[in-house]
Design a protein around this motif. Structure first.
Motif, PDB file in Angstrom:
ATOM      1  N   GLU A  11       0.854  -1.200   0.000  1.00  0.00           N
ATOM      2  CA  GLU A  11       0.000   0.000   0.000  1.00  0.00           C
ATOM      3  C   GLU A  11       0.882   1.240   0.000  1.00  0.00           C
ATOM      4  O   GLU A  11       1.722   1.421   0.873  1.00  0.00           O
ATOM      5  CB  GLU A  11      -0.878   0.007   1.244  1.00  0.00           C
ATOM      6  CG  GLU A  11      -1.795   1.195   1.367  1.00  0.00           C
ATOM      7  CD  GLU A  11      -3.185   0.932   0.823  1.00  0.00           C
ATOM      8  OE1 GLU A  11      -3.726   1.847   0.189  1.00  0.00           O
ATOM      9  OE2 GLU A  11      -3.713  -0.169   1.038  1.00  0.00           O
ATOM     10  N   MET A  12       0.701   2.090  -0.995  1.00  0.00           N
ATOM     11  CA  MET A  12       1.472   3.318  -1.075  1.00  0.00           C
ATOM     12  C   MET A  12       0.676   4.465  -0.452  1.00  0.00           C
ATOM     13  O   MET A  12      -0.493   4.675  -0.773  1.00  0.00           O
ATOM     14  CB  MET A  12       1.803   3.641  -2.536  1.00  0.00           C
ATOM     15  CG  MET A  12       2.586   2.540  -3.243  1.00  0.00           C
ATOM     16  SD  MET A  12       4.158   2.135  -2.424  1.00  0.00           S
ATOM     17  CE  MET A  12       5.115   3.630  -2.786  1.00  0.00           C
ATOM     18  N   ILE A  13       1.327   5.192   0.447  1.00  0.00           N
ATOM     19  CA  ILE A  13       0.685   6.313   1.122  1.00  0.00           C
ATOM     20  C   ILE A  13       1.551   7.558   0.947  1.00  0.00           C
ATOM     21  O   ILE A  13       2.761   7.466   0.729  1.00  0.00           O
ATOM     22  CB  ILE A  13       0.460   6.019   2.621  1.00  0.00           C
ATOM     23  CG1 ILE A  13       1.781   5.675   3.322  1.00  0.00           C
ATOM     24  CG2 ILE A  13      -0.563   4.900   2.803  1.00  0.00           C
ATOM     25  CD1 ILE A  13       1.644   5.493   4.835  1.00  0.00           C
ATOM     26  N   PRO A  14       0.954   8.748   1.020  1.00  0.00           N
ATOM     27  CA  PRO A  14       1.752   9.971   0.830  1.00  0.00           C
ATOM     28  C   PRO A  14       2.756  10.166   1.952  1.00  0.00           C
ATOM     29  O   PRO A  14       2.477   9.850   3.112  1.00  0.00           O
ATOM     30  CB  PRO A  14       0.686  11.084   0.831  1.00  0.00           C
ATOM     31  CG  PRO A  14      -0.475  10.497   1.545  1.00  0.00           C
ATOM     32  CD  PRO A  14      -0.470   9.042   1.234  1.00  0.00           C
ATOM     33  N   GLU A  15       3.915  10.704   1.602  1.00  0.00           N
ATOM     34  CA  GLU A  15       4.930  10.930   2.627  1.00  0.00           C
ATOM     35  C   GLU A  15       4.578  12.122   3.516  1.00  0.00           C
ATOM     36  O   GLU A  15       5.170  12.297   4.577  1.00  0.00           O
ATOM     37  CB  GLU A  15       6.316  11.120   1.997  1.00  0.00           C
ATOM     38  CG  GLU A  15       6.460  12.313   1.078  1.00  0.00           C
ATOM     39  CD  GLU A  15       7.849  12.398   0.446  1.00  0.00           C
ATOM     40  OE1 GLU A  15       8.639  11.444   0.617  1.00  0.00           O
ATOM     41  OE2 GLU A  15       8.138  13.419  -0.210  1.00  0.00           O
ATOM     42  N   ILE A  16       3.615  12.912   3.095  1.00  0.00           N
ATOM     43  CA  ILE A  16       3.076  13.984   3.936  1.00  0.00           C
ATOM     44  C   ILE A  16       1.570  13.765   4.054  1.00  0.00           C
ATOM     45  O   ILE A  16       0.848  13.754   3.051  1.00  0.00           O
ATOM     46  CB  ILE A  16       3.365  15.375   3.352  1.00  0.00           C
ATOM     47  CG1 ILE A  16       4.872  15.622   3.325  1.00  0.00           C
ATOM     48  CG2 ILE A  16       2.657  16.465   4.170  1.00  0.00           C
ATOM     49  CD1 ILE A  16       5.287  16.927   2.710  1.00  0.00           C
ATOM     50  N   GLY A  17       1.130  13.545   5.286  1.00  0.00           N
ATOM     51  CA  GLY A  17      -0.295  13.375   5.553  1.00  0.00           C
ATOM     52  C   GLY A  17      -0.826  14.558   6.329  1.00  0.00           C
ATOM     53  O   GLY A  17      -0.170  15.601   6.467  1.00  0.00           O
ATOM     54  N   LEU A  18      -2.029  14.399   6.864  1.00  0.00           N
ATOM     55  CA  LEU A  18      -2.709  15.492   7.549  1.00  0.00           C
ATOM     56  C   LEU A  18      -3.050  15.074   8.975  1.00  0.00           C
ATOM     57  O   LEU A  18      -3.831  14.143   9.189  1.00  0.00           O
ATOM     58  CB  LEU A  18      -3.992  15.859   6.800  1.00  0.00           C
ATOM     59  CG  LEU A  18      -3.838  16.150   5.302  1.00  0.00           C
ATOM     60  CD1 LEU A  18      -5.201  16.275   4.640  1.00  0.00           C
ATOM     61  CD2 LEU A  18      -3.010  17.408   5.072  1.00  0.00           C
ATOM     62  N   GLY A  19      -2.453  15.743   9.953  1.00  0.00           N
ATOM     63  CA  GLY A  19      -2.754  15.467  11.347  1.00  0.00           C
ATOM     64  C   GLY A  19      -3.947  16.285  11.813  1.00  0.00           C
ATOM     65  O   GLY A  19      -4.241  17.351  11.247  1.00  0.00           O
ATOM     66  N   THR A  20      -4.631  15.813  12.863  1.00  0.00           N
ATOM     67  CA  THR A  20      -5.819  16.538  13.336  1.00  0.00           C
ATOM     68  C   THR A  20      -5.865  16.708  14.858  1.00  0.00           C
ATOM     69  O   THR A  20      -6.927  16.945  15.415  1.00  0.00           O
ATOM     70  CB  THR A  20      -7.119  15.845  12.869  1.00  0.00           C
ATOM     71  OG1 THR A  20      -7.174  14.511  13.417  1.00  0.00           O
ATOM     72  CG2 THR A  20      -7.200  15.785  11.350  1.00  0.00           C
ATOM     73  N   TRP A  21      -4.737  16.575  15.520  1.00  0.00           N
ATOM     74  CA  TRP A  21      -4.702  16.860  16.956  1.00  0.00           C
ATOM     75  C   TRP A  21      -4.873  18.369  17.150  1.00  0.00           C
ATOM     76  O   TRP A  21      -4.160  19.170  16.538  1.00  0.00           O
ATOM     77  CB  TRP A  21      -3.382  16.386  17.551  1.00  0.00           C
ATOM     78  CG  TRP A  21      -3.056  16.841  18.941  1.00  0.00           C
ATOM     79  CD1 TRP A  21      -1.906  17.476  19.336  1.00  0.00           C
ATOM     80  CD2 TRP A  21      -3.847  16.693  20.123  1.00  0.00           C
ATOM     81  NE1 TRP A  21      -1.943  17.731  20.686  1.00  0.00           N
ATOM     82  CE2 TRP A  21      -3.130  17.255  21.200  1.00  0.00           C
ATOM     83  CE3 TRP A  21      -5.109  16.136  20.376  1.00  0.00           C
ATOM     84  CZ2 TRP A  21      -3.618  17.291  22.503  1.00  0.00           C
ATOM     85  CZ3 TRP A  21      -5.600  16.169  21.681  1.00  0.00           C
ATOM     86  CH2 TRP A  21      -4.854  16.741  22.728  1.00  0.00           C
TER      87      TRP A  21
END
Length: 268
Positions: A11-21
């Motif tokens: 599974e390929m995922i982006p190296e920059i994601g979105l945090g929501t804390w």
């Protein structure tokens, strides 16, 4: 946006994601991130943002890799199952892509917790199992009791100012195909270039490198994290403009001299 493999799942995922804390940005920053390829969105039972994330991704689920976490106080077998059901309800989704144990809990046998996590995979409620804030010893213990699924990730604190995981945790994760998901990669914003302290040598070098390559200090700080082979980052932003800036930290790389200069002024 560049992508990295989640563990050894394919599974390929982006190296920059979105945090929501502590997220208060509404839907637009998250939707802009998805548009720019930062389609990994990370939330948690503790964050109280699962409902907000659910609203943001409602019409974009096929484009999103959704991650959330179960509280360390809910790690008994039945508690894990109930927590996952509640998260799915708040998110208004049928499946969680990555379900993570937020903290270990020494009062609950890890075999009981991981048994519940694997049961969730069996039921089709989650796809992959991860942890957060686990030491090497805790990861090893979890792996030893998992019988059907791999441990694919460990979400931990990592940034230029907090590099202690480089000593043993990152090497262990590399050797065991465990993706490191770095939270607070901008050190609560202090690496975004706002420091004006004359004695802050690190900030000066960060700004100097940013000017040299036409990037912002925040982009340089995020890209420095990505210089580690199996690390991805999940910065949090409440604004569309900052989300755009963060996403632009992908697609290029600091050279070895620049990484070395930052390592020198931000020692581990």
């Amino acid at each position: 946006m560049k992508y990295r493999e989640l563990g050894s799942t394919g599974e390929m995922i982006p190296e920059i994601g979105l945090g929501t804390w502590k997220y208060q940005g509404g839907s637009e920053p998250l939707r802009k991130g998805i548009e720019l390829g930062a389609y990994l969105i990370d939330t948690a039972e503790m964050y109280k943002t699962e409902n907000e994330v659910g609203v943001a991704i409602k019409d974009h689920r096929d484009k999103v890799f959704l991650a959330t976490k179960v509280l360390g106080s809910n790690l008994r077998y039945d508690e894990v199952l109930r927590a996952a059901e509640k998260s799915l309800s708040l998110l208004e989704q049928d499946v969680i892509d990555l379900y993570q144990i937020h903290w270990s809990n020494p009062s609950v046998p890890i075999s009981e917790t991981m048994g519940a996590m694997e049961e969730l995979v069996e039921r089709g409620m989650i796809r992959y199992i991860g942890v957060s804030n686990f030491s090497v010893a805790e990861m090893r213990e979890a792996q030893q009791v998992m019988t059907k699924n791999p441990l694919v990730s460990n979400q931990v604190l990592y940034n230029l100012k907090r590099r202690d995981i480089e000593r043993d945790l990152i090497p262990y994760c590399v050797d065991n195909n465990i993706t490191v998901i770095a939270y607070t990669p901008l050190a609560d914003g202090s690496l975004s270039g706002s420091s004006n302290h004359r004695s802050d040598k690190g900030a000066k070098v960060l700004k100097q490198i940013a000017q040299e390559i036409g990037k912002t200090p925040a982009q340089v700080a995020l890209n420095w994290c990505l210089s580690q082979a199996n690390v991805i980052v999940i910065p949090k932003s409440n604004s569309v403009d900052r989300t755009i800036e963060n996403c632009a930290a992908s697609g290029w790389s600091l050279n070895s001299r620049q990484v070395a200069a930052l390592n020198e002024v931000y020692p581990d």
